[in-house]
Motif scaffolding. Structure first.
Motif, PDB file in Angstrom:
ATOM      1  N   GLY A 258       0.725  -1.161   0.177  1.00  0.00           N
ATOM      2  CA  GLY A 258       0.055   0.004  -0.036  1.00  0.00           C
ATOM      3  C   GLY A 258       0.667   1.360   0.160  1.00  0.00           C
ATOM      4  O   GLY A 258       0.488   2.397  -0.408  1.00  0.00           O
ATOM      5  N   SER A 259       2.002   1.134   0.468  1.00  0.00           N
ATOM      6  CA  SER A 259       2.855   2.437   0.354  1.00  0.00           C
ATOM      7  C   SER A 259       3.242   3.008  -1.043  1.00  0.00           C
ATOM      8  O   SER A 259       3.325   4.135  -0.982  1.00  0.00           O
ATOM      9  N   TYR A 260       3.242   2.178  -2.148  1.00  0.00           N
ATOM     10  CA  TYR A 260       3.558   2.763  -3.309  1.00  0.00           C
ATOM     11  C   TYR A 260       2.414   3.319  -3.907  1.00  0.00           C
ATOM     12  O   TYR A 260       2.732   4.520  -4.086  1.00  0.00           O
ATOM     13  N   ARG A 261       1.348   3.174  -3.655  1.00  0.00           N
ATOM     14  CA  ARG A 261       0.389   3.990  -4.076  1.00  0.00           C
ATOM     15  C   ARG A 261      -0.021   5.199  -3.424  1.00  0.00           C
ATOM     16  O   ARG A 261      -0.414   6.399  -4.140  1.00  0.00           O
ATOM     17  N   LYS A 262       0.293   5.274  -2.118  1.00  0.00           N
ATOM     18  CA  LYS A 262       0.483   6.545  -1.202  1.00  0.00           C
ATOM     19  C   LYS A 262       1.466   7.581  -1.730  1.00  0.00           C
ATOM     20  O   LYS A 262       1.213   8.910  -1.940  1.00  0.00           O
ATOM     21  N   HIS A 263       2.697   6.891  -1.932  1.00  0.00           N
ATOM     22  CA  HIS A 263       3.723   7.371  -2.575  1.00  0.00           C
ATOM     23  C   HIS A 263       3.494   8.170  -4.100  1.00  0.00           C
ATOM     24  O   HIS A 263       3.873   9.245  -4.049  1.00  0.00           O
TER      25      HIS A 263
END
Length: 440
Positions: free
Chosen positions: A340-345
């Motif tokens: 999920g961190s990639y989408r937020k990034h």
């Protein structure tokens, strides 16, 4: 030794004597001597201690400074940017500043890898690459309208290696390849290495000039067309559905294969037309990587293509690289994409870049430098210089003040962009802008 204060063959103090003189532990001296020996600066002879090595390379400051005399060609921006010292500014380079990228998710994935099976840390990669990462990519492509099974995806060492493999697979020396004009300069450089003929077609705000595209197909009968559809490099333009349809119709009529480099896809807020989605991976091959959005250090690319071509590409990758990309790189990228961190990034990057594009465009326009098109995303502005100013001369002038710019003709096969320049808005700080203003 690097300063030439000791001569070749001169004996160094013993470990015990130097430790006493420097008031450090013997282990510290051992480590220092080991490093110097590894660099070839000293030699160790059993029973004789350490001596200064001979044949030291001459100190050449030119090797650590920008090469002002280098010809401006498709390699120019790459060489100046990749070899630049930390203090050199790079508004002409093709990547984001390090502090814009998602370091903490990568560090977290690397910490997890420290506890991974020994096979991941030591073995070769499998021929197709990590199944987990290929499944993630397949799901993402379905969301974009591209029906690709994991077995239709081949992981590669990078996006550039993906294109190189495809050129080896599809081309013979003397074949003709069609490029956009302007286009990403490394397309030209790579194709030159494959000894093929390159023909270019003018690129418009909605894609290649369709009339000139049709003319080039009829006249030159190219085997391959290489392009960006989303956030075209260097122009920032996006392919329209109408032009995409015409390009695919012409490609089918002339048996043309298309490589669609989609490396900037994640920077789009609203996706533009995709040749791979409209074609269904029949004669269109999609390639990409995460170098622009995640890390250029943890490199991994991919190819999505029809199954029989993937089989041939697997054999070719085994022959040239003995297996797929580094399992470590693939596991790191898979971990970041799945938590999920990639989408937020990416969401944060899009917002930050939209603001920076507006600010940079305003600053450039105040100097008479006008963007050719307003991009839908990404970090490039393709701009026309005022008063017909020559971009190559401007780039050489700025380089004398340690600023690397990207003049238009490095992107143009036909050398039709002498007064155009690509700016990376994320790399433009106040000093770079001041140097640009003075250079103008």
């Amino acid at each position: 030794m690097g300063a030439r204060s000791l001569t070749a063959g001169e004996k160094l103090p013993s470990i015990r004597a130097l430790a006493k003189t420097m008031q450090v532990s013997p282990s510290t001296v051992v480590e220092a001597y080991d490093r110097l020996a590894a660099e070839g600066l000293i030699r160790s002879r059993p029973g004789s201690g350490f001596t200064v090595a001979g044949s030291l390379p001459p100190l050449a400051l030119a090797d650590v400074e920008p090469r002002l005399d280098r010809e401006i060609d498709p390699f120019w921006v790459s060489r100046q940017s990749l070899d630049a010292a930390p203090e050199i500014l790079k508004p002409g380079c093709g990547w984001l500043p390090a502090d814009w990228l998602a370091h903490e998710p990568v560090r977290k994935a690397m910490r997890s890898l420290a506890r991974a099976d020994a096979a991941i840390l030591a073995d070769y990669g499998s021929t197709r690459g990590s199944p987990a990462l290929r499944r993630i990519l397949a799901r993402q492509m379905v969301e974009e309208g591209i029906d690709a099974a994991p077995d239709q995806i081949l992981l590669t060492g990078s996006g550039t290696q993906a294109l190189d493999l495809l050129c080896r697979f599809l081309l013979q020396p003397g074949d003709t390849v069609l490029l956009d004009d302007p286009c990403y300069f490394n397309f030209q450089a790579l194709l030159r290495a494959h000894r093929v003929n390159v023909v270019s077609v003018p690129y418009t705000a909605s894609g290649p000039d369709v009339a000139r595209f049709a003319e080039a197909l009829a006249t030159h009968r190219p085997r391959l067309y290489v392009t960006n559809s989303a956030i075209h490099n260097p122009t920032g333009a996006s392919l329209s559905p109408q032009v995409a349809h015409k390009v695919l119709t012409l490609a089918a009529a002339h048996d043309l294969t298309i490589i669609e480099d989609d490396i900037f896809a994640d920077f789009e807020i609203e996706p533009a037309a995709r040749l791979a989605a409209l074609d269904g991976l029949s004669r269109v091959i999609r390639i990409g990587s995460f170098s622009k959005t995640l890390s250029a250090s943890v490199r991994c690319g991919f190819i999505a293509a029809r199954p029989d071509w993937i089989e041939g590409l697997i054999d070719l990758q085994v022959a040239t690289a003995f297996g797929g990309p580094s399992p470590i790189a693939a596991e790191i990228i898979a971990a970041v994409l799945s938590d999920g961190s990639y989408r937020k990034h990416i969401a944060a990057l899009r917002t930050r870049l939209a603001k920076r594009r507006r600010e940079a465009a305003a600053v450039l326009e105040a100097m008479g430098i006008r963007p050719w098109v307003e991009p839908r995303g990404g970090y490039y502005l393709w701009c026309r210089l005022p008063y017909g100013r020559d971009a190559a001369d401007l780039a050489k002038t700025a380089l004398r003040e340690s600023v690397v710019l990207a003049p238009g003709n490095v992107f143009s096969v036909a050398l039709s962009a002498p007064d155009l320049m690509r700016f990376n808005v994320a790399q433009m700080d106040s000093r770079a802008i001041e140097v640009l203003r003075r250079s103008l």
